[in-house]
Write a protein that holds these residues in place. Structure first.
Motif, PDB file in Angstrom:
ATOM      1  N   SER A   1       0.854  -0.937  -0.094  1.00  0.00           N
ATOM      2  CA  SER A   1      -0.077  -0.060   0.078  1.00  0.00           C
ATOM      3  C   SER A   1       0.761   1.386  -0.060  1.00  0.00           C
ATOM      4  O   SER A   1       0.476   2.176  -0.727  1.00  0.00           O
ATOM      5  CB  SER A   1      -0.971   0.099   1.242  1.00  0.00           C
ATOM      6  N   LEU A   2       1.881   1.225   0.861  1.00  0.00           N
ATOM      7  CA  LEU A   2       2.773   2.360   0.790  1.00  0.00           C
ATOM      8  C   LEU A   2       3.537   2.731  -0.712  1.00  0.00           C
ATOM      9  O   LEU A   2       3.426   3.757  -1.108  1.00  0.00           O
ATOM     10  CB  LEU A   2       3.987   2.266   1.793  1.00  0.00           C
ATOM     11  N   LYS A   3       3.822   1.638  -1.164  1.00  0.00           N
ATOM     12  CA  LYS A   3       4.172   1.799  -2.531  1.00  0.00           C
ATOM     13  C   LYS A   3       3.363   2.380  -3.487  1.00  0.00           C
ATOM     14  O   LYS A   3       3.500   3.357  -4.411  1.00  0.00           O
ATOM     15  CB  LYS A   3       4.835   0.561  -3.068  1.00  0.00           C
ATOM     16  N   ARG A   4       2.109   1.602  -3.323  1.00  0.00           N
ATOM     17  CA  ARG A   4       1.267   2.132  -4.559  1.00  0.00           C
ATOM     18  C   ARG A   4       0.870   3.694  -4.087  1.00  0.00           C
ATOM     19  O   ARG A   4       0.457   4.505  -4.945  1.00  0.00           O
ATOM     20  CB  ARG A   4      -0.306   1.306  -4.499  1.00  0.00           C
ATOM     21  N   LEU A   5       0.705   4.072  -2.818  1.00  0.00           N
ATOM     22  CA  LEU A   5       0.185   5.366  -2.367  1.00  0.00           C
ATOM     23  C   LEU A   5       1.397   6.390  -2.651  1.00  0.00           C
ATOM     24  O   LEU A   5       1.001   7.629  -2.275  1.00  0.00           O
ATOM     25  CB  LEU A   5      -0.254   5.030  -0.994  1.00  0.00           C
TER      26      LEU A   5
END
Length: 334
Positions: A115-119
């Protein structure tokens, strides 16, 4: 914009939450970015998403697409990330291989990093369990969450779709670890679905959780659906589950729309204003598909429902117990 604290935490959030579930499946990336910009212009600082979002009801589409859209918006700069209290969720499988879903320590670590990567951010303000995992012990869950907080990847934790006793389990397990625990619960809550008033709301109030209602207009059924059908302006299909609910509650919904007309207000604004008047509710989630839908939603903040109107709404959509306004266990007696 009005602001309040998220449960017992010190986090200040807007009284309306921008829901992003339409970003990707229903709303283009360009329009999604415009909606988020307008939300900030209105002072809405609380955004909600989930790692699963990007798929439609039939599960077609791309898991994680919505987070990617938000991430690309953050990447445009202008203080967008810093101005946003960002909530996302994990639980549902993101693939077909074992350990790609639920709340094992392994999936919590992997899901958070993904999620951190996508966000395109290095931290999540509010990390929410999208559902209860009956197969993973709380000791494992809180240990994994503690690591995320120590690493600075997550600041606060929340739940979604929990029963009252799940909240109690989670909080007592967190207490034993001297951990803050949950600060919010995201639940289905609206005039047509008031079940959380029995036990979830009392549990949330007891443990200091802010309640974040989703589907505040029950898929549009409380947003003037009958009037829109007559006018030929209904944007959503009333088929399947929605059609069954409409058929079951048609008389109440028709009376509700008449009451709103007598008050000179749009049904959507009354439905949101009713939630804003409920004790323990932090902020309902609005899920606009267009900037115009977002702009319209803000009217609910200026609507004050008097005691007579609240009583009429209770009469049209009574709470789910026979003993008039009581929560559990009194609601079960007599």
């Amino acid at each position: 914009m009005e602001y309040t604290q998220l449960g017992r935490s010190g986090l200040s959030v807007s009284r309306l939450v921008l829901g992003t579930g339409n970003f990707g499946p229903e709303t283009s990336e360009e329009d999604s970015h415009a909606i988020m910009d307008r939300a900030h212009e209105h002072g809405i600082n609380f955004f909600d998403t989930a790692n699963l979002y990007g798929v439609k009801v039939d599960l077609s589409g791309e898991r994680g697409l919505t987070e990617q859209i938000i991430g690309r918006w953050f990447a445009t700069g202008g203080g967008r990330r810093e101005k946003t209290v960002l909530g996302t969720k994990l639980y549902y499988p993101m693939g077909t291989w074992p350990n790609e879903g639920y709340l094992s320590a392994l999936n919590i670590r992997r899901a958070c990093d993904a999620s951190l990567k996508r966000l395109r951010t290095d931290y999540i303000d509010l990390y929410q369990m999208h559902s209860i995992d009956r197969n993973t012990p709380w000791e494992e869950i809180w240990e994994a969450f503690t690591v995320l907080r120590q690493q600075g990847k997550v600041l606060y934790f929340g739940s979604s779709n929990f029963a009252g006793w799940h909240i109690a389990q989670a909080q007592e397990a967190a207490r034993s670890r001297h951990f803050l625990g949950l600060v919010s619960e995201q639940s289905l809550y609206n005039l047509l679905s008031r079940w959380i008033e029995l036990e979830v709301l009392p549990a949330a109030r007891h443990y200091g959780l802010g309640v974040i209602p989703f589907s505040p207009l029950y898929g549009g059924l409380l947003g003037g659906v009958l009037r829109k059908q007559r006018e030929g302006t209904a944007a959503r299909s009333t088929s399947g589950f929605t059609a069954a609910v409409l058929a079951r509650h048609r008389d109440s919904i028709e009376a509700y729309e008449k009451l709103c007309a007598d008050l000179g207000e749009d049904p959507a604004h009354i439905g949101l204003a009713w939630l804003l008047s409920r004790e323990g509710v932090t902020a309902p989630i609005i899920g606009p598909r267009t900037v115009e839908h977002l702009d319209s939603s803000l009217r609910a903040l200026d609507v004050t429902l008097d005691d007579d109107t609240l009583a009429k709404l209770d009469n049209l959509f009574p709470p789910p117990w026979p003993n008039g306004g009581q929560s559990a266990p009194e609601a079960y007696i007599g």
